[in-house]
Write a protein that holds these residues in place. Structure first.
Motif, short mmCIF file in Angstrom:
data_model
loop_
_atom_site.label_atom_id
_atom_site.label_comp_id
_atom_site.label_asym_id
_atom_site.label_seq_id
_atom_site.Cartn_x
_atom_site.Cartn_y
_atom_site.Cartn_z
N UNK A 1 18.98 -10.34 3.40
CA UNK A 1 20.06 -9.49 2.87
C UNK A 1 19.61 -8.77 1.59
N UNK A 2 18.55 -9.26 0.94
CA UNK A 2 18.05 -8.55 -0.24
C UNK A 2 17.29 -7.28 0.15
N UNK A 3 16.96 -7.14 1.43
CA UNK A 3 16.26 -5.95 1.91
C UNK A 3 17.23 -4.97 2.56
N UNK A 4 18.16 -5.49 3.36
CA UNK A 4 19.10 -4.61 4.07
C UNK A 4 20.34 -5.39 4.47
N UNK B 1 15.27 4.04 7.18
CA UNK B 1 15.11 2.94 8.14
C UNK B 1 13.65 2.51 8.25
N UNK B 2 12.72 3.46 8.26
CA UNK B 2 11.31 3.08 8.36
C UNK B 2 10.87 2.28 7.15
N UNK B 3 11.38 2.63 5.98
CA UNK B 3 11.07 1.86 4.77
C UNK B 3 11.60 0.44 4.86
N UNK B 4 12.84 0.30 5.33
CA UNK B 4 13.42 -1.03 5.50
C UNK B 4 12.63 -1.84 6.53
N UNK B 5 12.23 -1.21 7.62
CA UNK B 5 11.50 -1.91 8.67
C UNK B 5 10.17 -2.45 8.14
N UNK C 1 18.10 11.83 11.60
CA UNK C 1 17.75 12.86 10.62
C UNK C 1 16.52 12.40 9.84
N UNK C 2 15.93 13.33 9.11
CA UNK C 2 14.76 12.99 8.29
C UNK C 2 15.10 11.90 7.28
N UNK C 3 16.26 12.01 6.63
CA UNK C 3 16.64 11.01 5.63
C UNK C 3 16.90 9.65 6.27
N UNK D 1 0.83 -1.19 0.00
CA UNK D 1 0.00 0.00 0.00
C UNK D 1 0.87 1.25 0.00
N UNK D 2 0.42 2.31 -0.64
CA UNK D 2 1.18 3.56 -0.52
C UNK D 2 1.25 3.98 0.93
N UNK D 3 2.41 4.43 1.37
CA UNK D 3 2.55 4.86 2.76
C UNK D 3 1.87 6.21 2.94
N UNK D 4 0.91 6.29 3.85
CA UNK D 4 0.18 7.54 4.02
C UNK D 4 1.06 8.63 4.61
N UNK D 5 0.63 9.87 4.38
CA UNK D 5 1.37 11.01 4.90
C UNK D 5 1.45 10.93 6.41
N UNK D 6 2.64 11.11 6.97
CA UNK D 6 2.88 11.09 8.40
C UNK D 6 2.45 9.78 9.04
N UNK D 7 2.43 8.69 8.23
CA UNK D 7 2.17 7.35 8.74
C UNK D 7 0.80 7.23 9.42
N UNK D 8 -0.19 7.98 8.90
CA UNK D 8 -1.55 7.87 9.42
C UNK D 8 -2.34 6.90 8.56
#
Length: 391
Positions: A144-147, A249-253, A242-244, A25-32
């Motif tokens: 390892x294909x993810x991180x 990291x959140x994407x990998x998680x 940092x924001x980046x 699913x597309x990740x919603x703005x601010x994870x809502x």
């Protein structure tokens, strides 16, 4: 780490160490999360049980493990002191489960048999350290294909030698269901009326153990004794990341969790929630550390019976430590009491079995019982010394 930490705080050194379960699913703005459309109560769950294979938590192998666990209750690895037995090692951390030692170029992580919950040690579980270490290694190899991860080698059943990393002081907790019994569990805060949690907007009308419309992140950071929920905005404002860094990291998680759900479901299990830790290695690469999808860091349910039990208002069949948490919650105040009751032997052995059951179910391999004639600490000291001398 306290939420009052200044933005200039330095990250501590630490380390360890394909279709998704749901359509991406597309990740919603601010994870809502948007509130889902109302649906009949019998449609609140995914139709997953009809596709899941049947697992038997009470097979004959369980009796074998029980006997071995009962014979090993006095031989658990509850404490380590490799700084006294392995030249050049320095003890740098004694965690709830892992003891961490520092060598010249690497960290040595020893996974003990200690069992923790409610921010304290509850018991020692036979074979637990070996199961956790081997489970994590299996998942590290599979992801390892993810991180990239920090594993260098595994010289002993209870030990991982890892790269030194600068650790982000944030644990990335990913949840797929509204459940739990601790103060920071999603069901506890939800039942107390919270609808915005760690930057996520939770829909009204959910009940315990219900599946969320989409997986969510509920990060935590450390206070003096407790994990403290924290939102993405607070993580940035406090200088924890940092924001980046947070975005990567959140994407990998989320990707790790979706992959874990897929693998678990293929083997008849639901990966309900988990936590991940990340850091930067000496090259600056963002790296997965600590443990992955173990029954300590994750909650698993039996997929085949989930939907029927949910609709009947029953707790799911779990393959994790939740039943031990609930026992302590029923028999004491696990957060407030200075001295806790001793965990019943039957529950200790049951948990040993469930750790092994999960390992064998996920990896499709048979758990190799350790040789109890050789003292565990002597074996670890010998194997770690040999490994470090060859690195």
């Amino acid at each position: 780490m306290s939420l009052s930490v200044p933005p200039t705080a330095q990250n501590p050194s630490k380390t360890l160490l394909k279709p998704p379960f749901l359509p991406r699913l597309p990740r919603p703005h601010r994870f809502s999360m948007p509130k889902p459309a109302p649906s009949p109560s019998n449609n609140r769950t995914l139709a997953i049980s009809s596709q899941a294979k049947t697992l038997d938590l009470h097979g004959r192998h369980r009796d074998e493990v029980f006997r071995s666990a009962e014979g090993s209750l006095s031989n658990c690895l509850s404490e380590t002191h490799l700084d006294r037995t392995v030249p050049g090692l320095k003890s740098i951390a004694k965690g709830k489960v892992r003891d961490v030692y520092e060598g010249k170029e690497h960290l040595v992580l020893v996974t003990t048999d200690r069992q923790s919950a409610f921010d304290r040690v509850l018991a020692s579980i036979p074979f637990k350290g070996q199961v956790l270490n081997e489970t994590s290694l299996w998942w590290f190899n599979k992801t390892v294909h993810i991180t990239p991860n920090a594993v260098v080698c595994v010289p002993d059943k209870n030990v991982t030698i890892a790269k030194k990393c600068s650790v982000f002081p944030v644990e990335f907790v990913v949840r797929g269901f509204v459940t739990g019994s601790t103060d920071t569990s999603l069901w506890t805060v939800y039942s107390n009326g919270v609808r915005r949690y760690c930057g996520n907007l939770l829909p009204e009308g959910m009940v315990k153990n219900q599946k969320l419309p989409a997986n969510i992140l509920t990060p935590t950071t450390k206070s003096t004794d407790h994990d403290v929920p924290v939102s993405p905005d607070e993580i940035i404002e406090l200088g924890l990341m940092t924001q980046d860094e947070y975005a990567e990291v959140s994407s990998k998680a989320l990707d790790l969790f979706a992959y874990g759900q897929q693998v678990a479901l293929e083997n008849g299990l639901l990966l309900v929630d988990t936590k991940y830790e990340f850091g930067r290695d000496t090259d600056g690469t963002i790296t997965l550390i600590d443990e992955v999808h173990t029954p300590d860091s994750s909650r698993y349910w039996i997929a085949k019976s989930y939907e029927e039990r949910f609709n009947a208002g029953l707790e799911p069949e779990n393959v994790d430590k939740e039943f031990l948490r609930l026992w302590f919650k029923d028999h004491c105040d696990p957060y407030g009491d200075k001295v806790l009751p001793e965990a019943p032997q039957e529950l200790v052995c049951e948990l040993a079995w469930r750790y092994i059951f999960l390992f064998e179910t996920i990896t499709n391999t048979k758990f190799e019982m350790p040789n109890i004639e050789e003292p565990i600490h002597d074996r670890i000291s010998k194997n770690v010394s040999q490994a470090l001398s060859s690195l």
